[in-house]
Design a protein around this motif. Structure first.
Motif, mmCIF file in Angstrom:
data_model
loop_
_atom_site.group_PDB
_atom_site.id
_atom_site.type_symbol
_atom_site.label_atom_id
_atom_site.label_comp_id
_atom_site.label_asym_id
_atom_site.label_seq_id
_atom_site.Cartn_x
_atom_site.Cartn_y
_atom_site.Cartn_z
ATOM 1 N N TYR A 112 -7.837 -97.814 -62.273
ATOM 2 C CA TYR A 112 -7.104 -97.986 -61.023
ATOM 3 C C TYR A 112 -7.725 -97.132 -59.921
ATOM 4 O O TYR A 112 -8.074 -97.557 -58.845
ATOM 5 C CB TYR A 112 -5.555 -97.308 -61.145
ATOM 6 C CG TYR A 112 -4.922 -97.096 -59.924
ATOM 7 C CD1 TYR A 112 -4.133 -98.114 -59.100
ATOM 8 C CD2 TYR A 112 -5.116 -95.707 -59.491
ATOM 9 C CE1 TYR A 112 -3.847 -97.751 -58.089
ATOM 10 C CE2 TYR A 112 -4.120 -95.585 -58.282
ATOM 11 C CZ TYR A 112 -3.573 -96.533 -57.409
ATOM 12 O OH TYR A 112 -3.026 -96.189 -56.363
ATOM 13 N N ALA A 113 -8.424 -96.017 -60.175
ATOM 14 C CA ALA A 113 -9.236 -95.019 -59.536
ATOM 15 C C ALA A 113 -10.435 -96.044 -58.867
ATOM 16 O O ALA A 113 -10.764 -95.816 -57.623
ATOM 17 C CB ALA A 113 -9.645 -93.911 -60.162
ATOM 18 N N GLN A 114 -10.983 -96.878 -59.703
ATOM 19 C CA GLN A 114 -12.008 -97.295 -59.256
ATOM 20 C C GLN A 114 -11.805 -98.648 -58.283
ATOM 21 O O GLN A 114 -12.436 -98.974 -57.507
ATOM 22 C CB GLN A 114 -12.928 -98.309 -60.501
ATOM 23 C CG GLN A 114 -13.431 -97.092 -61.425
ATOM 24 C CD GLN A 114 -14.036 -97.875 -62.863
ATOM 25 O OE1 GLN A 114 -13.925 -98.978 -62.834
ATOM 26 N NE2 GLN A 114 -14.531 -96.967 -63.603
ATOM 27 N N LEU A 115 -10.920 -99.128 -58.728
ATOM 28 C CA LEU A 115 -10.233 -100.256 -57.907
ATOM 29 C C LEU A 115 -9.636 -99.721 -56.359
ATOM 30 O O LEU A 115 -10.293 -100.384 -55.184
ATOM 31 C CB LEU A 115 -9.014 -100.776 -58.302
ATOM 32 C CG LEU A 115 -9.176 -101.625 -59.544
ATOM 33 C CD1 LEU A 115 -7.759 -102.499 -60.079
ATOM 34 C CD2 LEU A 115 -10.564 -102.528 -59.512
ATOM 35 N N ILE A 116 -9.112 -98.846 -56.264
ATOM 36 C CA ILE A 116 -8.813 -98.015 -54.839
ATOM 37 C C ILE A 116 -9.975 -97.666 -54.002
ATOM 38 O O ILE A 116 -10.003 -97.317 -52.830
ATOM 39 C CB ILE A 116 -7.562 -97.048 -55.135
ATOM 40 C CG1 ILE A 116 -7.868 -96.020 -55.675
ATOM 41 C CG2 ILE A 116 -6.570 -97.704 -55.470
ATOM 42 C CD1 ILE A 116 -6.823 -94.913 -55.646
ATOM 43 N N ALA A 117 -11.139 -97.011 -55.090
ATOM 44 C CA ALA A 117 -12.395 -96.339 -54.509
ATOM 45 C C ALA A 117 -13.196 -97.277 -53.774
ATOM 46 O O ALA A 117 -14.222 -97.215 -53.096
ATOM 47 C CB ALA A 117 -12.781 -95.234 -55.231
ATOM 48 N N GLY A 118 -13.312 -98.432 -54.734
ATOM 49 C CA GLY A 118 -14.334 -99.403 -54.531
ATOM 50 C C GLY A 118 -15.615 -98.863 -55.367
ATOM 51 O O GLY A 118 -15.705 -97.797 -55.916
ATOM 52 N N THR A 119 -16.589 -99.854 -55.632
ATOM 53 C CA THR A 119 -17.715 -99.668 -56.379
ATOM 54 C C THR A 119 -18.740 -99.099 -55.058
ATOM 55 O O THR A 119 -18.737 -99.269 -53.951
ATOM 56 C CB THR A 119 -18.364 -100.876 -56.899
ATOM 57 O OG1 THR A 119 -18.499 -102.052 -55.993
ATOM 58 C CG2 THR A 119 -17.413 -101.272 -57.982
ATOM 59 N N PRO A 120 -19.896 -98.332 -55.758
ATOM 60 C CA PRO A 120 -20.752 -97.760 -54.652
ATOM 61 C C PRO A 120 -21.226 -99.036 -53.974
ATOM 62 O O PRO A 120 -22.027 -100.156 -54.318
ATOM 63 C CB PRO A 120 -21.804 -97.283 -55.644
ATOM 64 C CG PRO A 120 -21.110 -96.909 -56.834
ATOM 65 C CD PRO A 120 -20.197 -98.034 -57.103
ATOM 66 N N GLY A 121 -21.344 -98.868 -52.296
ATOM 67 C CA GLY A 121 -21.918 -99.546 -51.538
ATOM 68 C C GLY A 121 -21.080 -100.824 -51.381
ATOM 69 O O GLY A 121 -21.303 -101.804 -50.577
ATOM 70 N N ALA A 122 -19.806 -100.712 -51.974
ATOM 71 C CA ALA A 122 -18.938 -102.083 -51.879
ATOM 72 C C ALA A 122 -17.682 -101.409 -51.327
ATOM 73 O O ALA A 122 -17.093 -100.413 -51.349
ATOM 74 C CB ALA A 122 -18.677 -102.808 -53.112
ATOM 75 N N GLN A 123 -16.715 -102.302 -50.845
ATOM 76 C CA GLN A 123 -15.325 -102.103 -50.489
ATOM 77 C C GLN A 123 -14.402 -102.062 -51.516
ATOM 78 O O GLN A 123 -14.683 -102.311 -52.743
ATOM 79 C CB GLN A 123 -15.020 -103.350 -49.418
ATOM 80 C CG GLN A 123 -15.602 -103.467 -48.141
ATOM 81 C CD GLN A 123 -15.592 -101.900 -47.094
ATOM 82 O OE1 GLN A 123 -14.382 -101.519 -47.074
ATOM 83 N NE2 GLN A 123 -16.851 -101.683 -46.782
ATOM 84 N N THR A 124 -13.199 -101.713 -51.041
ATOM 85 C CA THR A 124 -12.089 -101.620 -52.283
ATOM 86 C C THR A 124 -11.970 -102.621 -52.939
ATOM 87 O O THR A 124 -12.077 -103.872 -52.103
ATOM 88 C CB THR A 124 -10.845 -101.097 -51.404
ATOM 89 O OG1 THR A 124 -11.000 -99.712 -50.881
ATOM 90 C CG2 THR A 124 -9.756 -100.953 -52.624
ATOM 91 N N ARG A 125 -11.922 -102.936 -54.324
ATOM 92 C CA ARG A 125 -11.786 -104.107 -54.995
ATOM 93 C C ARG A 125 -10.285 -104.565 -54.726
ATOM 94 O O ARG A 125 -9.453 -104.787 -55.756
ATOM 95 C CB ARG A 125 -12.154 -103.730 -56.336
ATOM 96 C CG ARG A 125 -13.566 -103.704 -56.383
ATOM 97 C CD ARG A 125 -14.095 -102.771 -57.736
ATOM 98 N NE ARG A 125 -13.627 -103.367 -59.014
ATOM 99 C CZ ARG A 125 -13.868 -102.738 -59.938
ATOM 100 N NH1 ARG A 125 -14.512 -101.572 -60.157
ATOM 101 N NH2 ARG A 125 -13.722 -103.495 -61.493
ATOM 102 N N LEU A 126 -10.201 -105.220 -53.749
ATOM 103 C CA LEU A 126 -8.796 -105.481 -53.343
ATOM 104 C C LEU A 126 -8.075 -106.685 -54.224
ATOM 105 O O LEU A 126 -6.799 -106.653 -54.579
ATOM 106 C CB LEU A 126 -8.611 -106.043 -51.802
ATOM 107 C CG LEU A 126 -8.747 -104.931 -50.655
ATOM 108 C CD1 LEU A 126 -8.760 -105.447 -49.371
ATOM 109 C CD2 LEU A 126 -7.919 -103.644 -50.969
ATOM 110 N N ALA A 127 -9.005 -107.555 -54.563
ATOM 111 C CA ALA A 127 -8.447 -108.653 -55.459
ATOM 112 C C ALA A 127 -7.844 -108.417 -56.818
ATOM 113 O O ALA A 127 -6.676 -108.451 -57.236
ATOM 114 C CB ALA A 127 -9.299 -109.853 -55.365
#
Length: 536
Positions: A46-61
């Motif tokens: 969950y923390a990864q999804l709301i933070a996004g990956t390096p260089g990317a936006q939040t993983r909204l889908a």
């Protein structure tokens, strides 16, 4: 020797039981370890999804998917008529053989998009009124109808439109002619939608309580508004304290108010017609809810009154609502609804709070959740932003506050925040409707402030059919905009049961069920996390 043999035999019999207990203990320890690991993995995912990956936006889908899977607990700020989708209402119009006007004609008292249910007008010769099948074949009118009966397409293209709040509240007038068609059928539809979202409890505002008139007594209550001192009310707004409000009223007004309330309440308590209306209302509600509860889903009802009616009608309806809810395991609470910024609602707000306070003394077991503070700067004069939440809390005795988005404009808001926390009174957060009706965008919403000040709150859907939303969407907006920790998100879900108006026994059962749902969810989320990791 015999004793030794017996002892050996007993020991031999006991050994398997001992081993079974050891194995059971080891199995439970292993299961607990897996559960803890799933919880930790879910937190990280969950923390990864709301933070996004390096260089990317939040993983909204992915976050949206996870919020759909998330156990929802309950939805405890929910309007039945506004939660049924317009497409369902159109189906019911077809089943009833009703039609909808495609054009307005003032001479014939016909209005575009209104339902016609009178038999004399449901004829083939009435070409201006379309049946459901004809509407579905007319794509242009169908789209217009959906856009009028809900907020779909309101913001995504240029078109003539009324103000958003007016558009929202207008929808109820359009489909009111069919919304009571089969409440049990509608509740079954909402139940299936809720279960598809992993929701286990629904506390819905179903139908307004009945009204009984008494011309003489009604006139006394209707006169209360015009008798109150505007100067005294203004002073009360400025001071925004319950004691200051009471002191600001003249003794004569207080006595007249108490007398009017007591006389009308005594009449309603003794009048056979009024009592029959209340009994019929309770039975109707029982019939509406018949067969809805099952092992995985529980329904409870709030009754309500309209805050934009004459004072006597509000009082009469409130009395019926309190009487219906007292000691009733199905009708668990009372509310007041309608546009809080409308002329009558603003004018009579303090009078309504006094009505709640009076009736709460007569019906002390009744639970109260009040719409309060569904306001923003500019929609009403500033003085009306300073006391609505506080009055609902301190005068009416609200146990939950619906919306509560004007907190930052209330007089002494820091003290009010502290009082909400101290009294453990939660705020019911409705992100989508607050955005549409009030224009309260993203971080203008006070939910993050409530989090920081440890004021309890719940996430709810309000009118999902009109808003074209659902409870999963509300949790997605909450998680993506305000990025609460997973533990905070989980606590918010549990709040929806903790602050429900269920009985203590039912609430404990719901909590146990929610524990089980989260264990399954976190196992599934852990698998998702592993699968997602393997793809990157």
């Amino acid at each position: 020797m015999k004793k030794m043999i017996v002892a050996l035999c007993v020991s031999a019999i006991a050994l398997p039981a001992v081993y079974a207990n050891v194995y059971a203990s080891e199995a439970k320890s292993a299961a607990d370890a897996v559960t803890k690991k799933n919880l930790q993995t879910t937190r990280q995912y969950y923390a990864q999804l709301i933070a996004g990956t390096p260089g990317a936006q939040t993983r909204l889908a992915e976050l949206n998917m996870l919020m759909t899977m998330l156990p929802k607990g309950g939805d405890i700020h929910h309007h039945y008529t506004g939660s049924v989708y317009a497409e369902t209402y159109l189906d019911w119009i077809g089943q009833q053989g009703f039609c909808i006007y495609r054009e307005s004609d003032s001479a014939k008292k016909q209005e575009k998009f209104r339902i016609e249910s009178r038999p004399a007008f449901l004829t083939d010769e009435n070409k201006s009124c379309l049946k459901a099948d004809a509407i579905r074949k007319d794509n242009l009118f169908y789209r217009e109808l959906m856009s009028t009966w809900s907020v779909v397409d309101f913001s995504n293209h240029v078109h003539p439109q009324v103000a958003p709040d007016q558009h929202f509240f207008n929808t109820f007038g359009y489909f009111s002619g069919i919304s009571k068609y089969s409440t049990n059928v509608g509740l079954r539809i909402l139940k299936q939608q809720a279960k598809a979202e992993n929701q286990q409890y629904l506390e819905t505002m179903l139908k307004s309580a009945p009204i009984t008139d008494h011309p003489e007594l009604s006139a006394k209550i209707d006169a209360l508004q015009s008798s109150s001192s505007k100067e005294a009310q203004t002073q009360a707004y400025k001071e925004a304290q319950t004691q200051a409000y009471k002191e600001a009223q003249t003794q004569a007004y207080k006595e007249a108010q108490t007398q009017a309330f007591e006389q009308f309440a005594d009449f309603l308590a003794k009048d056979a017609g009024a009592q029959k209306k209340i009994a019929d209302y309770v039975q109707e509600t029982i019939n509406d809810a018949a067969g809805i509860d099952d092992a995985d889903f529980t329904l409870r009802i709030q009754t309500y009154v309209s805050r934009n009616s004459a004072p006597s009608k509000v009082f009469s309806s409130l009395y019926a609502a309190f009487a219906a809810s007292q000691n009733n395991p199905l009708i668990v609470g009372v509310n007041i609804v309608g546009a809080e910024h409308a002329l009558v609602a603003v004018r009579d707000y303090d009078l309504h709070m006094q009505m709640f306070a009076f009736l709460k003394q007569r019906f002390p077991k009744v639970r109260l959740s009040l719409h309060a503070g569904e306001l923003v700067l500019g929609i009403v004069p500033p003085e009306h932003l300073q006391h609505h939440m506080r009055s609902a809390l301190q005068i009416a005795g609200a146990e939950r506050i619906g919306h509560g988005v004007d907190i930052m404009h209330e007089a002494n808001p820091d003290q009010l925040l502290a009082e909400l926390k101290r009294r453990d009174v939660p705020v019911e957060i409705n992100l989508t409707s607050n955005d549409f009706i009030l224009g309260l965008k993203q971080h203008e919403h006070p939910v993050a402030m409530y989090m920081r000040h440890d004021v309890p709150f719940v996430i709810s859907s309000d009118d999902a059919g009109v808003s074209r939303s659902n409870l999963s969407r509300e949790y997605f907006l909450f998680a993506s905009r305000y990025t609460p920790s997973y533990d905070s998100l989980k606590k918010t879900v549990y709040n929806s049961i903790r602050y429900s108006f269920l009985s203590p026994t039912d609430k404990a059962a719901q909590m146990r069920q929610l524990d089980q749902r989260f264990a399954k969810f976190e196992a599934a989320a852990a698998n998702l996390a592993k699968s997602a990791k393997s793809q990157f």
